[in-house]
Motif scaffolding. Structure first.
Motif, short mmCIF file in Angstrom:
data_model
loop_
_atom_site.label_atom_id
_atom_site.label_comp_id
_atom_site.label_asym_id
_atom_site.label_seq_id
_atom_site.Cartn_x
_atom_site.Cartn_y
_atom_site.Cartn_z
N LEU A 26 -1.34 -19.41 1.78
CA LEU A 26 -1.45 -20.32 0.64
C LEU A 26 -1.49 -19.54 -0.68
N LEU A 35 1.83 -18.71 -1.62
CA LEU A 35 2.53 -19.91 -2.07
C LEU A 35 2.32 -20.16 -3.56
N VAL A 36 1.09 -19.96 -4.01
CA VAL A 36 0.81 -20.22 -5.42
C VAL A 36 0.85 -18.94 -6.25
N GLY A 37 1.26 -17.86 -5.64
CA GLY A 37 1.51 -16.66 -6.41
C GLY A 37 0.28 -15.94 -6.92
N GLN A 89 -11.42 -21.75 -8.42
CA GLN A 89 -10.55 -22.47 -9.34
C GLN A 89 -10.76 -21.99 -10.76
N VAL A 94 -6.39 -21.15 -8.91
CA VAL A 94 -5.91 -21.81 -7.70
C VAL A 94 -6.64 -23.15 -7.58
N PRO A 95 -5.90 -24.22 -7.36
CA PRO A 95 -6.55 -25.52 -7.32
C PRO A 95 -7.61 -25.59 -6.22
N ALA A 106 -8.37 -27.85 -4.49
CA ALA A 106 -7.94 -28.67 -3.35
C ALA A 106 -7.60 -27.81 -2.15
N MET A 107 -7.30 -26.53 -2.42
CA MET A 107 -7.00 -25.64 -1.30
C MET A 107 -8.19 -25.55 -0.35
N TYR A 109 -10.01 -27.84 0.76
CA TYR A 109 -9.93 -28.86 1.80
C TYR A 109 -9.10 -28.36 2.98
N VAL A 110 -8.00 -27.71 2.65
CA VAL A 110 -7.16 -27.19 3.72
C VAL A 110 -7.90 -26.11 4.48
N MET A 147 -2.27 -29.07 -4.10
CA MET A 147 -1.99 -27.68 -4.46
C MET A 147 -0.57 -27.52 -4.97
N HIS A 156 0.36 -26.55 -8.77
CA HIS A 156 1.01 -25.26 -8.97
C HIS A 156 2.30 -25.43 -9.77
#
Lengths: 357, 309
Positions: free
Chosen positions: A28, A31-33, A303, A308-309, A311-312, A314-315, B110, B114
């Motif tokens: 992840l 994914l968001v760098g 965050q 990074v949001p 919300a990650m 939760y995952v 996410m 992003h």
């Protein structure tokens, strides 16, 4: 010999799953760098690295653990109590009402909170036993309805006239949960949650009720044939578990937020379910709750620090549970677990339609 | 009837049918999955993920159709996870379905955050040109509601019809129904039960993903983390209310859309009822209907039980 210490297997598998979710974290982050190291660093810094962070994590553990117990207790009897969030909020409302409207003590408020939580579960229980309605859907619907009800009360009859937005009066100092030990900065509620976990563990292992509950979960009809009052046992389990969730709400109000305001709550009910599943037994629930709480507090910090949001999180919380489910279902794990007392994951699932009568 | 009142009623009905399309389509898909014997409680997460991916796809390509396809793809992706865990590995279906919700929500949120990082204002998707049926759209109230809708709305309606026809009138549909009622019979006849269940799960989540994308790309045309607002959960309940029949589910969804619409209108009329209580109306109504009809509803015989030879 290892069979007697089968908790080693459970802990080991849970650890593997948490490790796998670190891999997911890496994915992840790519994914968001953002660099995995900075994410990990922020997570740990926000949850464990300082005394403040640790206290915050422990504070977050309490409601998650109680909601985890709320899910786990009736789960052994085949009842899915998804209503933890609604029961928690009802408990919170009852606590604040007890303290600011009726003027009761903190203890009375906590008792009322537990009672409110149990009351919320009554419709779901009745609908299940009388009308055969699956508790999964009814508890979810009740959740939403209770959340709106709490908001209506907070913005309406119970609103503090001096406040701008919807919030109740503050909890008077006398009723607030004391901080103990003062050095750690953790309120009494955390210890209450721990005591509750030990209590539930003891009840499950050492009392007749716990035995009846397990029998009910193994085979409902056989339990009934053996003379166990299955409806009564189930009802008690559901009401006690809902009371625990209500208690969580009361603890949050009296110990942490000291008032109920719009947007005050977080999904402790749902995360509690994750903790219940990952933990498997009351003591495991405490451990899992701590880890999930660390992800919560760490996630907020993450965050803020890395962008990074959150919300990650939760995952990251759901992933270990789903992996754990998968690993427990593999033939190796099933054979191992089958050698010991039946657990719900090994026992034959009952068709949802036939579950009740 | 006064023109403004006509417009008002038409607007309200559009609101209700929008809700019904999204929820009804998800419920129809869920009905297929459950008829095959698999319980999927994660539709809220699938819808959220479909909405997020659909929204991004529509923004990136400039076309709402691409958004719809994105939603379907998102639904299939989550469906793959659900099907593997429920049908292949055969873990507890209630739980692995629930787990789709934080996963779908988290991943979707996410991705959107992003890609939209640093955007000055929240972006919106351009609306599709509505399908204007020449004469019929001029019918006073029902005209705009039934004949002036976006093409995607008609696609959604067609999908519901297709699902109903498929379940009731095709051989594959019958096999799927058999998988949920008596998988042993299928197995005895050499039919792969798990194969059909796997496909049924994918179908259900694909439709839910499309419904989520429909919400994001066609109805609301913006993104908000909680934009489904419980529609997925209501859809799961509506499957029971609709007795696992796609058209009944769609009808029930329409009734709920009307409830939601009434609640919205009452808010506007400033009736002295706290608006939060009105917001709870759909959920309370669902409970009431479940209580009333719950006893009569016969779910698929082996719903929730994995099939082991």
């Amino acid at each position: 010999m290892l069979l007697r210490h089968r908790w080693i297997l459970s802990v080991g598998v849970a650890a593997i799953c948490l490790g796998a979710s670190l891999v997911a974290l890496w994915l992840l982050a790519q994914l968001v760098g953002v660099s995995t190291a900075s994410v990990l660093h922020a997570l740990i810094e926000g949850s464990l690295a300082s005394r403040q962070a640790l206290a915050s994590t422990l504070r977050e553990t309490a409601p998650i653990a109680l909601c985890g117990l709320a899910f786990l207790l009736p789960f052994r009897a085949g009842f899915f109590n998804i209503g933890g969030q609604g029961q928690l909020e009802a408990g919170a409302l009852a606590a604040i009402a007890a303290v600011s409207v009726i003027g009761g003590t903190g203890t009375a408020a906590l008792v009322l909170a537990a009672g409110a939580g149990a009351a919320v579960a009554v419709p779901a229980l009745v609908l299940k036993t009388q009308r055969g309605a699956s508790e999964v859907t009814t508890t979810i619907m009740i959740n939403f309805a209770v959340i709106e009800l709490v908001l209506a009360m907070v913005a309406g009859p119970m609103k503090d006239p001096a406040a701008f937005f919807g919030t109740t009066h503050a909890v008077p100092d006398a009723a607030r949960l004391p901080v103990m030990p003062a050095a750690l900065g953790v309120h009494l509620g955390v210890w209450v949650a721990l005591a509750a976990a030990i209590g539930v563990h003891w009840v499950q292992r050492r009392t007749l009720f716990g035995f009846h509950l397990a029998a009910l979960g193994g085979n409902r009809e056989a339990a009934r044939a053996a003379g166990i009052h299955v409806d009564r046992v189930l009802a008690i389990a559901v009401l006690v578990s809902a009371a625990l969730a209500g208690l969580a709400g009361g603890i949050q109000v009296l110990g942490v937020v000291h008032r109920v305001a719009e947007g005050w709550s977080r999904p402790w009910g749902f995360v509690g379910i994750l903790a219940g599943l990952l933990g498997g037994n009351p003591l495991g629930v405490v451990g899992a709750s701590f880890v999930l709480a660390a992800l919560e507090t760490g996630g907020r910090h993450m965050q803020a620090m890395t962008g990074v949001p959150s919300a990650m999180v939760y995952v990251l919380q759901a992933l270990p549970v789903i992996l754990y489910l998968g690993l427990r279902a593999t033939p190796v794990a099933r054979r191992w677990a089958a050698g010991v007392a039946p657990s719900l994951i090994v026992a034959r699932p009952v068709a949802i339609g036939r579950a009740v009568r | 009837m006064d023109a403004t009142i006509q417009q008002l009623v038409a607007g309200m009905l559009v609101f209700a049918t929008n809700f019904a399309l999204v929820v009804g389509l998800t419920a129809a898909g869920a009905a297929v999955t459950e008829r095959a014997g698999v319980l999927n409680l994660g539709h809220e997460g699938v819808m959220l993920f479909g909405a997020a991916v659909g929204f991004l796809a529509a923004l990136a390509s400039g076309s709402a159709w691409a958004g719809a396809l994105g939603g379907v793809a998102a639904g299939l992706a989550l469906g793959l996870v659900k099907a593997t865990w429920s049908v292949l590995i055969k873990t507890e279906q209630v739980i692995n379905g629930l787990l789709l919700v934080p996963i779908g929500f988290g991943l979707g949120n996410m991705l959107v955050k992003h890609h939209l990082a640093g955007a000055a204002e929240p972006p919106r998707v351009a609306p599709l040109a509505p399908l204007d049926v020449p004469f019929l759209q001029d019918i006073p109230v029902l005209g705009p509601v039934l004949f002036q809708r976006s093409p995607l709305a008609y696609v959604a309606l067609a999908l519901i019809a297709a699902v109903a026809w498929f379940l009731a009138r095709t051989r594959m549909g019958m096999t799927i129904r058999a998988a949920g009622e008596s998988p042993e019979t299928l197995d005895f006849n050499g039919v792969g039960v798990d194969r059909y269940r796997f496909a049924a799960v994918l179908a259900g989540t694909a439709l839910a993903g499309f419904a989520g994308a429909l919400l994001a790309v066609d109805q609301l045309r913006l993104y908000h983390p909680a934009m489904t607002a419980g529609r997925g959960w209501i859809a799961v309940a509506i499957v029971i209310v609709g007795r696992w029949r796609p058209w009944s589910c769609a009808l029930a969804a329409l009734l709920f859309g009307v409830t939601d619409m009434v609640q919205f209108q009452v808010q506007i009329e400033a009736v002295p009822v706290p608006y939060e209580l009105l917001l709870s109306l759909p959920y309370v109504t669902t409970l009431a209907v479940l209580a009333w009809r719950g006893a009569g509803a016969q779910p698929p015989a082996v719903l929730g039980v994995p099939y082991r030879r």
